[in-house]
Design a protein around this motif. Structure first.
Motif, PDB file in Angstrom:
ATOM      1  N   THR A 135     -18.354  26.490 -40.903  1.00 52.97           N
ATOM      2  CA  THR A 135     -19.135  27.606 -40.232  1.00 52.97           C
ATOM      3  C   THR A 135     -20.480  27.741 -41.185  1.00 52.97           C
ATOM      4  O   THR A 135     -20.348  27.168 -42.251  1.00 52.97           O
ATOM      5  N   LEU A 159     -10.066  34.887 -39.056  1.00 51.61           N
ATOM      6  CA  LEU A 159     -10.349  35.271 -40.503  1.00 51.61           C
ATOM      7  C   LEU A 159      -9.176  34.896 -41.559  1.00 51.61           C
ATOM      8  O   LEU A 159      -8.329  35.487 -41.341  1.00 51.61           O
ATOM      9  N   ASP A 160      -9.604  34.096 -42.593  1.00 52.15           N
ATOM     10  CA  ASP A 160      -8.546  33.750 -43.499  1.00 52.15           C
ATOM     11  C   ASP A 160      -7.309  33.312 -42.989  1.00 52.15           C
ATOM     12  O   ASP A 160      -6.180  33.513 -43.430  1.00 52.15           O
ATOM     13  N   THR A 180      -3.587  38.491 -41.430  1.00 50.74           N
ATOM     14  CA  THR A 180      -4.726  38.511 -40.665  1.00 50.74           C
ATOM     15  C   THR A 180      -4.408  38.709 -39.100  1.00 50.74           C
ATOM     16  O   THR A 180      -3.088  39.034 -39.006  1.00 50.74           O
ATOM     17  N   THR A 209     -23.628  35.125 -39.639  1.00 50.98           N
ATOM     18  CA  THR A 209     -22.253  35.262 -39.163  1.00 50.98           C
ATOM     19  C   THR A 209     -21.593  36.482 -38.652  1.00 50.98           C
ATOM     20  O   THR A 209     -21.077  36.778 -37.802  1.00 50.98           O
ATOM     21  N   ARG A 235     -17.037  33.300 -45.949  1.00 57.25           N
ATOM     22  CA  ARG A 235     -16.044  33.844 -44.935  1.00 57.25           C
ATOM     23  C   ARG A 235     -15.392  32.669 -44.270  1.00 57.25           C
ATOM     24  O   ARG A 235     -15.859  32.185 -43.608  1.00 57.25           O
ATOM     25  N   LYS A 236     -14.303  32.652 -44.553  1.00 56.20           N
ATOM     26  CA  LYS A 236     -13.200  31.510 -44.281  1.00 56.20           C
ATOM     27  C   LYS A 236     -12.762  31.682 -42.822  1.00 56.20           C
ATOM     28  O   LYS A 236     -11.942  32.654 -42.626  1.00 56.20           O
ATOM     29  N   GLN A 237     -12.914  30.695 -42.101  1.00 57.66           N
ATOM     30  CA  GLN A 237     -12.205  30.978 -40.442  1.00 57.66           C
ATOM     31  C   GLN A 237     -11.540  29.718 -40.135  1.00 57.66           C
ATOM     32  O   GLN A 237     -11.921  28.745 -40.789  1.00 57.66           O
ATOM     33  N   CYS A 238     -10.825  29.698 -39.081  1.00 56.78           N
ATOM     34  CA  CYS A 238     -10.031  28.662 -38.769  1.00 56.78           C
ATOM     35  C   CYS A 238      -9.501  28.829 -37.432  1.00 56.78           C
ATOM     36  O   CYS A 238      -9.725  29.785 -36.718  1.00 56.78           O
ATOM     37  N   PHE A 269     -11.625  31.410 -34.568  1.00 56.22           N
ATOM     38  CA  PHE A 269     -12.461  32.323 -35.469  1.00 56.22           C
ATOM     39  C   PHE A 269     -11.549  33.082 -36.135  1.00 56.22           C
ATOM     40  O   PHE A 269     -11.812  34.440 -36.454  1.00 56.22           O
ATOM     41  N   SER A 281      -9.804  40.954 -43.386  1.00 58.59           N
ATOM     42  CA  SER A 281      -8.901  40.518 -42.415  1.00 58.59           C
ATOM     43  C   SER A 281      -7.681  41.480 -42.818  1.00 58.59           C
ATOM     44  O   SER A 281      -6.876  42.074 -42.254  1.00 58.59           O
ATOM     45  N   LEU A 320     -19.696  38.107 -35.397  1.00 63.14           N
ATOM     46  CA  LEU A 320     -18.216  38.138 -35.787  1.00 63.14           C
ATOM     47  C   LEU A 320     -17.259  39.051 -34.894  1.00 63.14           C
ATOM     48  O   LEU A 320     -16.436  38.468 -34.384  1.00 63.14           O
TER      49      LEU A 320
END
Length: 351
Positions: A176, A139-140, A103, A330, A181-184, A137, A70, A334
């Motif tokens: 996830t 990332l970070d 990001t 993932t 891989r941190k997603q929000c 989705f 990111s 992505l």
């Protein structure tokens, strides 16, 4: 990566909310890896796709947990396409030094790529802008201090910079398959923002940035696949059944051979795509689309077959085999699904 991203560190970081180790990030910045794509005048290394691919293979092999894709790849790629001199001068040096985590937010419900219809909107309020809508989705997104958002304005879609500490920003972590891989999900409610670049160019610059960043993604997939093959081969040589190494059994030999073929082909495809982008080949978008489709499927196949080679132990939480399968699943979605990339390839070659 062997020093800073062993399995123990991967598991420790994926158990946190942000997946971030400030000490490791500072070391990555000090070695020049965070600023790899950033121009030298902004404190970076001024490197290109080939160098990025080399680094991505190693971070992918180690399943490195952190905001590298990111912050170090997507954001510099986007700002390179936006061509906003003031924004680049203000942001890129802070990223290269490891001071700023940033990001991008482009995906919306039902789309892992830039959506056909952008629901997130931006309105002008005097000299300022305000953004309303949601992005999926990201990332970070729970870690980033700055987010570059694709939003629709009256004069066309554009890129808007939003501080995550600004009023009206709501961050919802997503659960996830891949915990590394941190997603929000980001919700914006009349959130203050600033225009980056020019109005009407948002879809074009985001699309180009995603293509540039995909060079890193296929490199990660290839590196992960290569590491998984090594894992399976080592286990096949050291695990004994019926008084023999399981690697001596024909069924296991065939699985390992198929894995090697897929992994080596993925490495070749990823490196070819990186070189194609480096020399700005007319076929680079077709080359990338084919590499994305192939590397996605190859990584999933190799990671799943690795679990079969390991047998019962491969299904356990304590074994790292499932971590690679989760990352492979993932990564395959992505920046678009394998079928999406193959369709794009056919369009690029005029089929």
């Amino acid at each position: 990566m062997a020093k800073r991203s062993p399995e123990s560190a991967v598991r420790a970081m994926m158990a946190t909310d942000t997946g971030f180790d400030p000490e490791v990030w500072r070391e990555l910045a000090a070695t020049g890896l965070v600023g790899l794509l950033i121009p030298e005048q902004h404190g970076g290394g001024g490197a290109g796709p080939i160098e990025l691919g080399i680094v991505a293979e190693e971070t992918g092999a180690a399943l490195m947990v952190g905001p590298y894709l990111s912050t170090a790849v997507l954001v510099p790629s986007l700002l390179a396409e936006v061509c906003d001199t003031a924004e680049s001068a203000a942001v890129l040096p802070r990223i290269a030094s490891g001071e700023l985590i940033a990001t991008v937010a482009f995906a919306e419900d039902g789309s892992a790529r830039v959506p056909w219809t952008i629901a997130t909107s931006a309105r002008a309020a005097g000299d300022d802008w305000h953004v309303t809508g949601s992005k999926q989705f990201v990332l970070d997104g729970g870690l980033a201090q700055l987010v570059y958002v694709l939003a629709a304005a009256d004069a066309g879609p554009a890129v808007f910079a939003v501080e995550t500490a600004a009023p009206g920003v709501e961050v919802t972590p997503l659960t996830t398959v891949d915990l590394t891989r941190k997603q929000c999900r980001l919700q914006f409610s009349d959130t203050p923002a600033r225009l980056v670049g020019r109005l009407g160019s948002g879809v074009e610059v985001f699309g180009a940035a995603l293509d540039s960043a995909a060079v890193a993604l296929v490199g990660e997939q290839a590196g992960g696949a290569r590491r998984v093959v090594d894992m399976a081969a080592e286990y096949a040589k050291t695990r004994y059944q019926f008084g023999r190494a399981i690697g001596s059994f024909q069924a296991v030999k065939h699985m390992c051979a198929d894995m090697l073929l897929e992994a080596e082909s993925a490495v070749s495809a990823a490196r070819f795509a990186a070189e194609s982008f480096a020399r700005k080949s007319p076929s680079r978008f077709a080359d990338l689309a084919l590499a994305q489709g192939y590397c996605s499927d190859a990584f999933v196949f190799v990671a799943a077959t690795n679990i079969q080679v390991h047998g019962g132990i491969g299904f356990t939480w304590e074994h790292p085999a499932h971590l690679y399968l989760r990352r492979a699943r993932t990564d395959a979605q992505l920046l678009g699904s394998p079928s999406w990339h193959r369709e794009r390839y056919l369009q690029q070659i005029g089929a």
